[in-house]
Design a protein around this motif. Structure first.
Motif, short mmCIF file in Angstrom:
data_model
loop_
_atom_site.label_atom_id
_atom_site.label_comp_id
_atom_site.label_asym_id
_atom_site.label_seq_id
_atom_site.Cartn_x
_atom_site.Cartn_y
_atom_site.Cartn_z
N LEU A 79 7.49 7.21 -3.27
CA LEU A 79 7.56 6.76 -1.72
C LEU A 79 8.91 5.75 -1.80
CD1 LEU A 79 4.05 5.83 -1.10
CD2 LEU A 79 5.64 7.09 0.13
N THR A 90 -4.06 -1.68 -4.38
CA THR A 90 -3.52 -0.47 -4.35
C THR A 90 -3.84 0.13 -5.55
OG1 THR A 90 -2.50 -0.88 -2.30
CG2 THR A 90 -1.71 0.99 -3.55
N THR A 96 0.80 -1.11 -0.06
CA THR A 96 0.15 -0.01 -0.01
C THR A 96 0.84 1.34 0.14
OG1 THR A 96 -0.07 0.24 2.29
CG2 THR A 96 -1.68 -1.29 1.59
N LEU A 97 0.16 2.23 -0.13
CA LEU A 97 0.80 3.58 -0.19
C LEU A 97 1.54 3.83 1.34
CD1 LEU A 97 -1.56 5.92 -2.14
CD2 LEU A 97 0.72 5.26 -2.70
N ASP A 98 0.97 3.18 2.34
CA ASP A 98 1.37 3.19 3.78
C ASP A 98 2.68 2.22 4.10
OD1 ASP A 98 -0.57 5.12 4.58
OD2 ASP A 98 -1.90 3.62 4.83
N ALA A 146 4.91 1.03 1.59
CA ALA A 146 5.78 0.80 0.45
C ALA A 146 7.25 1.20 0.83
CB ALA A 146 5.35 1.52 -0.77
N THR A 180 -1.58 7.02 -8.63
CA THR A 180 -0.88 5.93 -7.49
C THR A 180 0.32 5.28 -7.81
OG1 THR A 180 -3.33 5.66 -6.83
CG2 THR A 180 -2.02 4.07 -5.82
N LYS A 195 2.87 7.69 -7.27
CA LYS A 195 3.12 7.93 -5.79
C LYS A 195 3.92 6.74 -5.15
CE LYS A 195 -1.03 10.48 -4.35
NZ LYS A 195 -2.46 10.01 -3.91
N LEU A 196 3.47 5.55 -5.76
CA LEU A 196 4.24 4.27 -5.13
C LEU A 196 5.66 4.59 -5.55
CD1 LEU A 196 2.04 1.43 -5.99
CD2 LEU A 196 2.87 1.94 -3.61
#
Ligand code: DX5
Ligand code: ZN
Length: 217
Positions: free
Chosen positions: A215, A198, A178-180, A182, A208, A211-212
């Protein structure tokens, strides 16, 4: 920076062409394709004909994850369908060394996946034969499950083992990314992140993926 591999299991199969285009035009690196036989895992997904169709429009590496019994029966079929990486499960084989060697001999990169209950150490003696070590962070079979925290220690162990052997094996994490979590997964040593739910359940899958990617810098 980690490689991002959207799992097409979570894509909209009625609109597969546009889902593939979305991944082509995104910052994603690979397509992750999950093949399930209803035996090794409780679910049945798709096989060679669908992958061969995907290959016609997919412009990125096809990372094929076989969750099937007796995978050695199908190596040539997946080569013909267009697999670039072909990953088999540790838990399916008596003769993994032979199967991994055959995958490479066919001109594909060889992947080996381990289920959550399989210790990383079990791959130590064949690490040189493995281009991709897929550490399952869920019990395989379905998308949308919760990441198992025991995975972090396994990633660190896998990294140590690969470094100690002087191997080039990539570590891929599959399930519940998830984005939380990764960034933590990559900090532990992962090189490739699979993301199904996700990405495809997001309001904006392209953003998304971006973003991944950010991150995991
Ligand atoms: C499950 C598959 C995964 C799955 C991941 O057995 O191997 O690739 O699609 O899906 P998410 O990212 O939703 O957990
Ligand atoms: Zn997978």
């Amino acid at each position: 920076m980690a490689l991002i591999a959207p799992s097409m299991l979570s894509a909209d199969f009625l609109n597969l062409g546009s889902e593939i285009e979305m991944v082509n035009n995104s910052e994603a690196d690979w397509f992750h394709l999950d093949v399930m036989d209803g035996r090794f895992v409780p679910n049945i997904s798709y096989g060679m004909p669908i992958i061969a169709h995907m290959k016609r429009t997919a412009k990125k590496t096809l990372d094929v994850h076989l969750m099937v019994e007796d995978p050695e029966r199908y190596l040539e079929d997946f080569k013909k369908a267009g697999a670039d990486y072909l990953t088999i499960h540790y838990e399916t084989g008596y003769h993994l060394h032979r199967t991994l060697t055959s995958i490479r001999a066919l001109g594909m990169k060889a992947g080996l996946a381990i289920n959550p209950h399989t210790p990383v150490e079990m791959v130590q003696d064949i690490i040189q034969e493995i281009d991709l070590l897929l550490v399952m962070s869920i019990n395989p079979g379905f998308g949308g499950q919760k990441f198992l925290p025991l995975t972090y220690a396994k990633i660190r162990k896998a990294k140590e083992l690969i470094n100690a052997a002087g191997a080039n094996t990539l570590i891929e994490i599959d399930g519940g990314v998830t984005l939380d979590n990764a960034a933590d997964i990559v900090a532990a040593g992962a090189d490739v992140l699979v993301a199904g739910n996700t990405v495809f359940a997001a309001a904006d899958p392209t953003a998304t993926i971006k973003k991944l990617k950010e991150l995991t810098k």
